[in-house]
Write a protein that holds these residues in place. Structure first.
Motif, PDB file in Angstrom:
ATOM      1  N   THR A   3       0.674  -1.038   0.577  1.00  0.00           N
ATOM      2  CA  THR A   3       0.032   0.707   0.021  1.00  0.00           C
ATOM      3  C   THR A   3       0.506   1.002   0.270  1.00  0.00           C
ATOM      4  O   THR A   3       0.739   2.475  -0.602  1.00  0.00           O
ATOM      5  CB  THR A   3      -0.616   0.104   0.990  1.00  0.00           C
ATOM      6  N   MET A   4       1.080   1.397   0.360  1.00  0.00           N
ATOM      7  CA  MET A   4       2.879   2.788   0.676  1.00  0.00           C
ATOM      8  C   MET A   4       3.107   2.260  -0.570  1.00  0.00           C
ATOM      9  O   MET A   4       4.029   3.891  -1.039  1.00  0.00           O
ATOM     10  CB  MET A   4       4.094   2.212   1.983  1.00  0.00           C
ATOM     11  N   ARG A   5       3.767   1.400  -1.216  1.00  0.00           N
ATOM     12  CA  ARG A   5       4.646   2.230  -2.337  1.00  0.00           C
ATOM     13  C   ARG A   5       3.709   2.143  -3.397  1.00  0.00           C
ATOM     14  O   ARG A   5       3.947   3.073  -4.118  1.00  0.00           O
ATOM     15  CB  ARG A   5       5.077   0.403  -2.887  1.00  0.00           C
ATOM     16  N   LEU A   6       2.215   1.429  -3.772  1.00  0.00           N
ATOM     17  CA  LEU A   6       1.024   1.837  -4.473  1.00  0.00           C
ATOM     18  C   LEU A   6       1.017   3.832  -4.108  1.00  0.00           C
ATOM     19  O   LEU A   6       0.869   4.149  -5.410  1.00  0.00           O
ATOM     20  CB  LEU A   6      -0.082   1.435  -4.139  1.00  0.00           C
ATOM     21  N   VAL A   7       0.461   3.816  -3.001  1.00  0.00           N
ATOM     22  CA  VAL A   7       0.410   5.390  -2.881  1.00  0.00           C
ATOM     23  C   VAL A   7       1.250   6.685  -3.381  1.00  0.00           C
ATOM     24  O   VAL A   7       1.474   7.660  -3.778  1.00  0.00           O
ATOM     25  CB  VAL A   7      -0.330   5.704  -1.206  1.00  0.00           C
ATOM     26  N   HIS A   8       2.484   5.985  -2.760  1.00  0.00           N
ATOM     27  CA  HIS A   8       3.647   7.061  -2.848  1.00  0.00           C
ATOM     28  C   HIS A   8       3.700   6.528  -4.392  1.00  0.00           C
ATOM     29  O   HIS A   8       3.311   8.312  -5.168  1.00  0.00           O
ATOM     30  CB  HIS A   8       4.464   5.897  -2.570  1.00  0.00           C
ATOM     31  N   ARG A   9       3.629   6.041  -5.421  1.00  0.00           N
ATOM     32  CA  ARG A   9       3.536   6.293  -6.675  1.00  0.00           C
ATOM     33  C   ARG A   9       2.308   6.946  -7.133  1.00  0.00           C
ATOM     34  O   ARG A   9       3.043   8.356  -8.179  1.00  0.00           O
ATOM     35  CB  ARG A   9       3.344   4.907  -7.836  1.00  0.00           C
ATOM     36  N   LEU A  10       1.139   7.139  -6.782  1.00  0.00           N
ATOM     37  CA  LEU A  10       0.378   7.783  -7.100  1.00  0.00           C
ATOM     38  C   LEU A  10       0.348   8.876  -7.310  1.00  0.00           C
ATOM     39  O   LEU A  10       0.162   9.923  -7.051  1.00  0.00           O
ATOM     40  CB  LEU A  10      -1.327   6.962  -6.781  1.00  0.00           C
ATOM     41  N   LEU A  11       0.685   9.131  -5.645  1.00  0.00           N
ATOM     42  CA  LEU A  11       1.134  10.569  -4.866  1.00  0.00           C
ATOM     43  C   LEU A  11       2.124  11.522  -6.099  1.00  0.00           C
ATOM     44  O   LEU A  11       2.506  12.361  -6.591  1.00  0.00           O
ATOM     45  CB  LEU A  11       1.595  10.722  -3.478  1.00  0.00           C
ATOM     46  N   MET A  12       3.245  10.222  -6.279  1.00  0.00           N
ATOM     47  CA  MET A  12       3.964  10.900  -7.664  1.00  0.00           C
ATOM     48  C   MET A  12       3.626  11.615  -8.899  1.00  0.00           C
ATOM     49  O   MET A  12       4.451  12.580  -9.038  1.00  0.00           O
ATOM     50  CB  MET A  12       5.363  10.149  -7.734  1.00  0.00           C
ATOM     51  N   GLU A  13       3.517  10.452  -9.003  1.00  0.00           N
ATOM     52  CA  GLU A  13       2.398  11.164 -10.514  1.00  0.00           C
ATOM     53  C   GLU A  13       1.432  12.530 -10.760  1.00  0.00           C
ATOM     54  O   GLU A  13       1.491  12.566 -11.400  1.00  0.00           O
ATOM     55  CB  GLU A  13       1.536   9.725 -11.016  1.00  0.00           C
ATOM     56  N   GLN A  14       0.837  12.718  -9.400  1.00  0.00           N
ATOM     57  CA  GLN A  14      -0.102  14.052  -9.592  1.00  0.00           C
ATOM     58  C   GLN A  14       0.991  15.251  -9.120  1.00  0.00           C
ATOM     59  O   GLN A  14       0.814  16.306  -9.468  1.00  0.00           O
ATOM     60  CB  GLN A  14      -1.189  14.009  -8.544  1.00  0.00           C
TER      61      GLN A  14
END
Length: 274
Positions: free
Chosen positions: A241-252
């Motif tokens: 979850t941490m890796r997934l959310v981090h990636r999504l936030l980086m994209e934005q």
């Protein structure tokens, strides 16, 4: 226009400080400007959840998922959509998941469970006044369910399921396969509005958050596979979850170069920490 949305729910388990993803749903919303066949409809491509963690009980998870899906149905109704379509994937569709692949036996049992859960879910939504009615059939195309809503891969899986050779499987698998073939509830059409009601389909003006990872279910699955993100245990789910959310936030937070499409730029740039 048609919009694809990825909806995810998170929960804190065993008083943990960090929530973990527990539920995902992909929907295709056909708003104003779409063809007359599709406009005003929502197709639910996939619903998936992770295993139970900690002291969580099955009925608690069912109540949570039901509340999330019914909340979305209420949103769709308020936006002026007339129909929502749900489909129980056939066991021949190996990629009908978000968080983890499943064996054939598990997919067979999941098809049976999902069909029963959809009926209970929609009956509860009707009793609560969230939807007007619903109907189900074993064959797509009936009961106001346009098969043109399905993706090419989904249509191929349906054809493979119709032509399956039971002799190729072990007795246990044959028995489960027959039970799935006999299901009456695989294609659901949900009526959101009262018959004859004058409802205007509202354009979706919410902020669009493009994502190379989450905007397409196949891309999300591929991302999790490439980083070996798993959700089988609570420890795995916290890290994933941490890796997934981090990636999504980086994209934005990182704008794409002006001379390259956003999706291509996001796909070319590795996430921080990879």
């Amino acid at each position: 226009a048609m919009r694809t949305k990825a909806l995810m729910s998170f929960q804190k388990v065993d008083r943990s400080r960090f929530p973990v993803v527990c539920f995902g749903m992909y929907v295709h919303e056909y708003g104003p400007g779409c063809s007359a066949v599709h406009a005003g409809r929502v197709y639910v491509e996939c619903i998936d959840s992770v295993p139970l963690y900690g002291d969580e009980r099955g009925e608690e998870r069912q109540a949570l998922l039901s509340a999330v899906v019914q909340g979305y149905l209420d949103y769709a109704r308020r936006m002026g959509y007339r129909y929502v379509h749900l489909r129980v994937p056939p066991p021949t569709e190996e990629t009908s998941y978000i968080f983890a692949s499943r064996s054939l036996v598990v997919r067979l049992r999941a098809s049976l469970h999902l069909a029963h859960w959809y009926r209970r879910l929609l009956q509860g939504a009707q009793d609560a006044g969230v939807i007007q009615s619903f109907e189900a059939s074993s064959i797509g195309g009936l009961h106001n369910f346009p098969l043109s809503l399905l993706q090419p891969g989904e249509m191929a899986a349906e054809l493979a399921f119709r032509n399956v050779n039971l002799a190729e499987f072990e007795p246990q698998v044959q028995e489960l396969m027959i039970r799935v073939m006999e299901l009456k509830d695989r294609f659901f059409t949900v009526s959101l509005q009262r018959p004859g009601a004058s409802v205007v389909l509202q354009p979706d003006t919410s902020q669009l958050l493009p994502s190379a990872v989450a905007s397409d279910r196949g891309e999300l699955v591929g991302f999790c596979v490439s980083l070996r993100l798993r959700f089988a245990s609570l420890q795995q789910a916290k890290y994933s979850t941490m890796r997934l959310v981090h990636r999504l936030l980086m994209e934005q937070s990182i704008p794409s170069p002006p001379d390259r499409p956003a999706a291509a730029a996001a796909a070319a740039a590795p996430a921080a920490g990879e």
